[in-house]
Design a protein around this motif. Structure first.
Motif, PDB file in Angstrom:
ATOM      1  N   UNK A   1      11.418  -4.652   0.226  1.00  0.00           N
ATOM      2  CA  UNK A   1      12.106  -4.084  -0.881  1.00  0.00           C
ATOM      3  C   UNK A   1      12.919  -5.452  -0.895  1.00  0.00           C
ATOM      4  N   UNK A   2      14.036  -5.128   0.256  1.00  0.00           N
ATOM      5  CA  UNK A   2      15.173  -6.038   0.558  1.00  0.00           C
ATOM      6  C   UNK A   2      14.988  -7.636   0.488  1.00  0.00           C
TER       7      UNK A   2
ATOM      8  N   UNK B   1       0.651  -1.384  -0.013  1.00  0.00           N
ATOM      9  CA  UNK B   1      -0.283   0.138  -0.308  1.00  0.00           C
ATOM     10  C   UNK B   1       0.810   1.155  -0.036  1.00  0.00           C
ATOM     11  N   UNK B   2       2.034   1.100   0.566  1.00  0.00           N
ATOM     12  CA  UNK B   2       3.273   2.255   0.847  1.00  0.00           C
ATOM     13  C   UNK B   2       3.375   3.006  -1.013  1.00  0.00           C
ATOM     14  N   UNK B   3       3.162   1.636  -2.088  1.00  0.00           N
ATOM     15  CA  UNK B   3       3.776   2.209  -3.422  1.00  0.00           C
ATOM     16  C   UNK B   3       2.622   2.464  -4.312  1.00  0.00           C
TER      17      UNK B   3
ATOM     18  N   UNK C   1      12.633   2.619   5.943  1.00  0.00           N
ATOM     19  CA  UNK C   1      13.520   2.529   6.285  1.00  0.00           C
ATOM     20  C   UNK C   1      12.490   0.909   6.921  1.00  0.00           C
ATOM     21  N   UNK C   2      11.757   0.826   7.321  1.00  0.00           N
ATOM     22  CA  UNK C   2      11.232  -0.541   8.177  1.00  0.00           C
ATOM     23  C   UNK C   2      10.647  -0.707   6.245  1.00  0.00           C
TER      24      UNK C   2
ATOM     25  N   UNK D   1       7.005   8.445   7.848  1.00  0.00           N
ATOM     26  CA  UNK D   1       8.642   9.638   8.172  1.00  0.00           C
ATOM     27  C   UNK D   1       9.590   8.326   7.120  1.00  0.00           C
ATOM     28  N   UNK D   2      10.767   8.735   8.489  1.00  0.00           N
ATOM     29  CA  UNK D   2      12.259   8.140   7.521  1.00  0.00           C
ATOM     30  C   UNK D   2      12.305   6.668   8.662  1.00  0.00           C
ATOM     31  N   UNK D   3      11.424   6.344   9.404  1.00  0.00           N
ATOM     32  CA  UNK D   3      12.002   5.272  10.041  1.00  0.00           C
ATOM     33  C   UNK D   3      11.055   4.234   9.099  1.00  0.00           C
TER      34      UNK D   3
END
Length: 155
Positions: A129-130, A95-97, A122-123, A117-119
């Motif tokens: 993705x990774x 959903x973030x994409x 990172x999550x 936010x940035x954290x």
């Protein structure tokens, strides 16, 4: 999909609907110079032909706590149908994409990602993705401010 031929009334209808998808048929007809019945028939025909895909509300990401907008350039290790299809299928579930494009150039895909936010970003990278097979690298570009953001097509 076959390209739709548009006359000046169709273009005006589409232009007004892009600006305000909640406009009443009566108001739309007045704006474009048609009777309400003729306007309604044209809108229905544009929907049936696929020129109008859907109607939606546009939300304010800052007000809703999704203020960080990131453009992630993703490169894959291998370029074959299986690896790209797997990546595309997985990204569709995130959903973030908000947008994902297969591109040419220095990356294979460009993702528009929105998170609080940035954290959170990172999550997103570490947990989603990774963890995908075949990711070679990700370059992240963070939006400093929004200059233009529209879905309106030039008609």
């Amino acid at each position: 999909m076959k390209q739709v031929e548009l006359d000046s009334f169709d273009r005006r209808i589409l232009d007004h609907l892009q600006q305000d998808g909640r406009i009443s048929n009566q108001q739309l007809a007045e704006q474009v110079g048609l009777s309400p019945a003729a306007c309604w028939r044209r809108v229905r025909a544009l929907e049936e032909k696929g020129a109008i895909e859907s109607y939606a509300a546009r939300l304010n990401p800052q007000v809703l706590g999704q203020a960080l907008s990131v453009f992630a350039l993703v490169s894959l290790q291998r370029h074959n149908i299986d690896s790209t299809a797997e990546f595309e299928q997985q990204v569709m579930t995130y959903p973030e994409v908000l947008q994902c494009f297969a591109v040419t150039g220095n990356a294979d895909f460009v993702l528009r990602v929105v998170v609080p936010d940035m954290p959170s970003y990172d999550r997103f990278l570490n947990e989603k993705i990774f963890t995908l097979q075949g990711i070679a690298q990700v370059h992240s570009n963070f939006a400093l401010r929004e200059i233009k953001n529209t879905q309106n097509l030039p008609l």
